[in-house]
Design an enzyme around this catalytic site. Sequence first.
Site, PDB file in Angstrom:
ATOM      1  CB  THR A  56     -13.024  -8.238  -5.074  1.00 46.55           C
ATOM      2  OG1 THR A  56     -12.855  -8.114  -3.659  1.00 46.55           O
ATOM      3  CG2 THR A  56     -12.688  -9.669  -5.472  1.00 46.55           C
ATOM      4  CD  GLU A  57     -13.203  -5.350  -1.915  1.00 40.71           C
ATOM      5  OE1 GLU A  57     -12.005  -5.708  -1.823  1.00 40.71           O
ATOM      6  OE2 GLU A  57     -14.152  -6.145  -1.869  1.00 40.71           O
ATOM      7  CG  ASN A  58      -7.675  -2.464  -5.921  1.00 42.91           C
ATOM      8  OD1 ASN A  58      -6.709  -3.218  -5.828  1.00 42.91           O
ATOM      9  ND2 ASN A  58      -7.916  -1.524  -5.005  1.00 42.91           N
ATOM     10  NE  ARG A  85      -8.046   0.629   5.608  1.00 40.12           N
ATOM     11  CZ  ARG A  85      -7.505   1.847   5.593  1.00 40.12           C
ATOM     12  NH1 ARG A  85      -7.627   2.633   6.628  1.00 40.12           N
ATOM     13  NH2 ARG A  85      -6.841   2.277   4.540  1.00 40.12           N
ATOM     14  NE  ARG A 128      -4.329   6.923  -7.275  1.00 41.11           N
ATOM     15  CZ  ARG A 128      -4.196   6.570  -5.995  1.00 41.11           C
ATOM     16  NH1 ARG A 128      -3.877   7.465  -5.088  1.00 41.11           N
ATOM     17  NH2 ARG A 128      -4.394   5.325  -5.637  1.00 41.11           N
ATOM     18  NE  ARG A 162      -2.930  -1.389   4.490  1.00 38.15           N
ATOM     19  CZ  ARG A 162      -4.166  -1.470   4.057  1.00 38.15           C
ATOM     20  NH1 ARG A 162      -4.959  -2.407   4.515  1.00 38.15           N
ATOM     21  NH2 ARG A 162      -4.609  -0.602   3.169  1.00 38.15           N
ATOM     22  CG  ASP A 212      -2.053   0.962   1.135  1.00 34.09           C
ATOM     23  OD1 ASP A 212      -2.327   1.460   0.025  1.00 34.09           O
ATOM     24  OD2 ASP A 212      -2.671   1.234   2.172  1.00 34.09           O
ATOM     25  NE  ARG A 239      -1.570   6.662   1.098  1.00 36.96           N
ATOM     26  CZ  ARG A 239      -1.469   5.757   2.069  1.00 36.96           C
ATOM     27  NH1 ARG A 239      -1.123   6.119   3.278  1.00 36.96           N
ATOM     28  NH2 ARG A 239      -1.689   4.490   1.799  1.00 36.96           N
TER      29      ARG A 239
HETATM   30  C1  FPP Z   1      -1.826   0.140  -3.369  1.00 37.81           C
HETATM   31  O1  FPP Z   1      -1.439   1.488  -3.477  1.00 37.81           O
HETATM   32  C2  FPP Z   1      -1.271  -0.656  -4.457  1.00 37.81           C
HETATM   33  C3  FPP Z   1      -2.000  -1.242  -5.440  1.00 37.81           C
HETATM   34  C4  FPP Z   1      -3.479  -1.120  -5.552  1.00 37.81           C
HETATM   35  C5  FPP Z   1      -1.358  -2.025  -6.515  1.00 37.81           C
HETATM   36  C6  FPP Z   1      -0.065  -2.687  -6.197  1.00 37.81           C
HETATM   37  C7  FPP Z   1       0.383  -3.440  -7.381  1.00 37.81           C
HETATM   38  C8  FPP Z   1       1.664  -3.563  -7.787  1.00 37.81           C
HETATM   39  C9  FPP Z   1       2.843  -2.973  -7.077  1.00 37.81           C
HETATM   40  C10 FPP Z   1       1.935  -4.398  -8.995  1.00 37.81           C
HETATM   41  C11 FPP Z   1       1.955  -5.844  -8.625  1.00 37.81           C
HETATM   42  C12 FPP Z   1       2.063  -6.706  -9.792  1.00 37.81           C
HETATM   43  C13 FPP Z   1       2.234  -8.066  -9.777  1.00 37.81           C
HETATM   44  C14 FPP Z   1       2.348  -8.828 -11.056  1.00 37.81           C
HETATM   45  C15 FPP Z   1       2.341  -8.810  -8.495  1.00 37.81           C
HETATM   46  P1  FPP Z   1      -2.566   2.590  -3.516  1.00 37.81           P
HETATM   47  O2  FPP Z   1      -2.792   2.973  -4.934  1.00 37.81           O
HETATM   48  O3  FPP Z   1      -3.776   2.115  -2.774  1.00 37.81           O
HETATM   49  O4  FPP Z   1      -1.852   3.748  -2.747  1.00 37.81           O
HETATM   50  P2  FPP Z   1      -2.562   4.883  -1.849  1.00 37.81           P
HETATM   51  O5  FPP Z   1      -3.173   4.153  -0.681  1.00 37.81           O
HETATM   52  O6  FPP Z   1      -1.415   5.751  -1.480  1.00 37.81           O
HETATM   53  O7  FPP Z   1      -3.567   5.549  -2.718  1.00 37.81           O
END
Ligand code: FPP
Length: 238
Positions: free
Chosen positions: A65-67, A190, A32, A184, A19, A23
């Site tokens: 599934t929420e993404n 969470r 992003r 995490r 995560d 940010r």
């Molecule tokens: C969360 O950051 C990250 C993700 C939703 C995607 C993570 C995926 C990768 C690093 C690629 C992985 C690929 C493979 C093939 C394993 P966020 O966007 O929720 O960050 P934020 O909380 O700061 O907004």
Amino acid sequence: MIKGIDPERIPTHIGCVMDGNGRWAEARGLARTEGHKKGEDALFEAVEGSLELGVKWLTVYAFSTENWRRPADEVRFLVNFNEDILVRRREELNDRGVRIRFAGRRDWRVPRRIIRRMDESLAMTEKNRRMTLTIAFNYGGRAEIVDAVRALVADKVPAKKIDERAIRSHLYDPEMPDPDLVIRTSGEYRISNFLLWELAYSELVFTETLWPDFTREHLYDAVREFQGRDRRFGGTAR
Ligand code: FPP
């Protein structure tokens, strides 16, 4: 070995909630998606660090599934980026003795092309045993439990035969051991629907580091913290 880490008590299975990519990018005035791109380096730091330690299973939360609720262009980017990483780096993973597996729903939202890439990667690496890298893609912990219940019903398992073992054997990967340690990043405290059934007794380590800044040193720190914990599984201290 690595300073301060007991090689006899390496976690068998580590899970990572990667995560903070968004940010990380926003703090630099970048899109992003640039944070996700940088997240690839962190992912391979986690892979290399785990191989170095002798971890047998590493599971990473790549897409939940929420993404799908994110803006369409970020969803498109993430889906294509997952495919891109897989195709660009699977041979290297194969050479390192890593078996690639997937956890998640293969539903209508996952493009056929991605399913094909997943199946190719499974076949390419299925004989590897040094470590299993499970990519949780279109994964939700509740969805996994729902799917397990559906599979039990489809198998006509009678109610009195349904116990924890029966449920476990209908999860996405019945061979996957429960994670010993879940990390995490990004200062969020969470679980966010990650491995809900499996993490009943996992040690949880939260770090302020944003995922793109994560290195194998952060992984080693988490393992040191894990080794300092007293795991009782509901029993009393040894
Ligand atoms: C969360 O950051 C990250 C993700 C939703 C995607 C993570 C995926 C990768 C690093 C690629 C992985 C690929 C493979 C093939 C394993 P966020 O966007 O929720 O960050 P934020 O909380 O700061 O907004």
